[in-house]
Design an enzyme around this catalytic site. Structure first.
Site, short mmCIF file in Angstrom:
data_model
loop_
_atom_site.label_atom_id
_atom_site.label_comp_id
_atom_site.label_asym_id
_atom_site.label_seq_id
_atom_site.Cartn_x
_atom_site.Cartn_y
_atom_site.Cartn_z
N ASN A 171 -2.80 6.28 -1.37
CA ASN A 171 -2.71 6.39 0.08
C ASN A 171 -2.05 7.68 0.56
OD1 ASN A 171 -4.13 4.17 1.12
ND2 ASN A 171 -2.53 2.82 0.34
N HIS A 190 -1.16 -2.51 -7.00
CA HIS A 190 -1.88 -2.15 -5.77
C HIS A 190 -3.39 -2.25 -5.98
CE1 HIS A 190 -2.88 1.22 -2.66
NE2 HIS A 190 -3.02 0.02 -2.14
N SER A 226 0.82 -1.21 0.00
CA SER A 226 0.00 0.00 0.00
C SER A 226 0.85 1.26 0.00
CB SER A 226 -0.85 0.04 1.27
OG SER A 226 -1.60 -1.11 1.40
N GLU A 241 -3.62 0.24 -8.97
CA GLU A 241 -2.59 1.27 -9.16
C GLU A 241 -1.30 0.53 -9.53
OE1 GLU A 241 -1.95 3.41 -5.48
OE2 GLU A 241 -1.97 5.34 -6.52
#
Ligand code: 3HC
Length: 306
Positions: A211, A161, A127, A173
């Site tokens: 994130n 991701h 992440s 991602e």
């Protein structure tokens, strides 16, 4: 022109909520055989039960035929504890989805680069952790125990991701390490598309695009709760009804896992040195108390069925 991903067999490392979801979309949507490994047999059993439940729900809602569910389930094979990473020897790609811990991921990628075929893609579902750092932990060309084309090991590492819940969220991602080859990126992208996902690309910065934007928002909500600006219910309701978010930030933090949120925030803070990413004390304390959110029954809210 669409590029063939060339993934005939996928390895998934980790059968928590992310790994299981990745195995599910690969088996059902990309129709790729999946080898699933987790060092916890209990976790695998829990994950496979959940997969059965998801497939049965999709059948009962008429989204897929019974036969498609059966075929998808049959495509998933568990790698035995004796085999562990050796079970991935012949796969075309491995997606790692273990907890957000750099030394653990480095150890895993070092082992995978030794065990897997030299042309196998090694993807991380991290992440926030640097894909470049993960790629640097692979065993360099010529020193690998696997024989074959002798491709540079780090060039086959990529960030892929996925978002939770993987079967539902439309995005993947894609993150390129400094060392990632164009071929690796193209094939990883094509694989994500075959899993039914749209793809965005982010540079290898802490937290990537997703994130680095989401976590300060969640953290700020926790700080506002800490300061007593509003109740948890009202913070969540404000974002849900005022901004049409499907979940409020505290509910979402519980959903992601408070331990995961803290690990991501620590990576963001350490990686940038920017105080705007400093995790809130309340989040740290809740993780100290082992209140991890939905996955173990208690976070900002209670989950008796966990
Ligand atoms: N796994 C698989 N499917 C799930 C699921 C899960 N854990 N939870 C819900 N679903 C499915 C349901 O089965 C249902 O499918 P259906 O349409 O076929 O019946 C569908 O999602 C909708 O579920 P519900 O009707 O039960 O509930 P909601 O309408 O409230 O939707 C939600 C649930 C999809 C989780 C929605 O609340 C949502 O989108 N929340 C935000 C999720 C989000 O932001 N995720 C990203 C987190 S950040 C991240 O993952 C990055 C990481 O690096 C931290």
């Amino acid at each position: 022109m669409s590029i063939a991903h060339g993934i005939r067999t996928l390895g998934v490392l980790g059968s928590g909520q992310m790994g299981l979801g990745i195995a599910y979309v690969a088996a059902l949507r990309a129709k790729v055989p999946v080898l699933l490994y987790d060092r916890s047999t209990e976790q695998i059993e829990k994950g496979l039960k959940f997969m059965d439940k998801l497939l049965a729900k999709d059948v009962s809602k008429g989204k897929i035929q019974d036969i498609e569910a059966k075929e998808a389930r049959d495509r998933v094979t568990v790698v035995s504890q004796d085999q562990a990473y050796k079970g991935f020897r012949d796969v075309d790609m491995v997606v790692e989805a273990v907890s957000e811990n750099l030394p653990l991921k480095q150890k895993i990628f070092s082992s995978l680069s030794a065990e897997c075929r030299p042309d196998a893609i090694l993807a991380s579902n991290t992440s926030s952790i640097s894909i470049t750092k993960i790629a640097a932990s692979t065993i360099p060309e010529g020193q690998s125990s696997a024989s074959g084309s002798g491709k540079q090991s780090a060039a086959r590492v990529v960030g892929l991701h996925f978002f939770n819940p993987v079967p539902v969220m439309k995005l993947v991602e894609l993150i390129s390490a400094l060392q990632t080859s164009e071929d690796t990126l193209n094939r990883a992208r094509a694989f994500a598309v075959a899993c039914g996902k749209e793809v965005t690309v982010s540079k290898d910065v802490p937290g990537f695009v997703s994130n680095a934007l989401l976590m300060p928002f969640i953290n700020e909500a926790i700080m506002w709760l800490e300061k007593g600006v509003a109740t948890k219910e009202d913070i969540d309701k404000t974002l849900k009804l005022g901004m049409n978010h499907p979940m409020g930030p505290l509910e979402l933090a519980d959903f992601i896992g408070l331990d995961t949120c803290l690990a991501i925030q620590q990576t963001l803070y350490q990686g940038t040195g920017d105080s705007k990413y400093r995790p809130s004390v309340l989040l740290e304390r809740m993780v100290d108390a082992q209140w991890y959110g939905r996955k173990n029954g208690k976070g900002f809210y209670e989950y008796p069925d966990a």
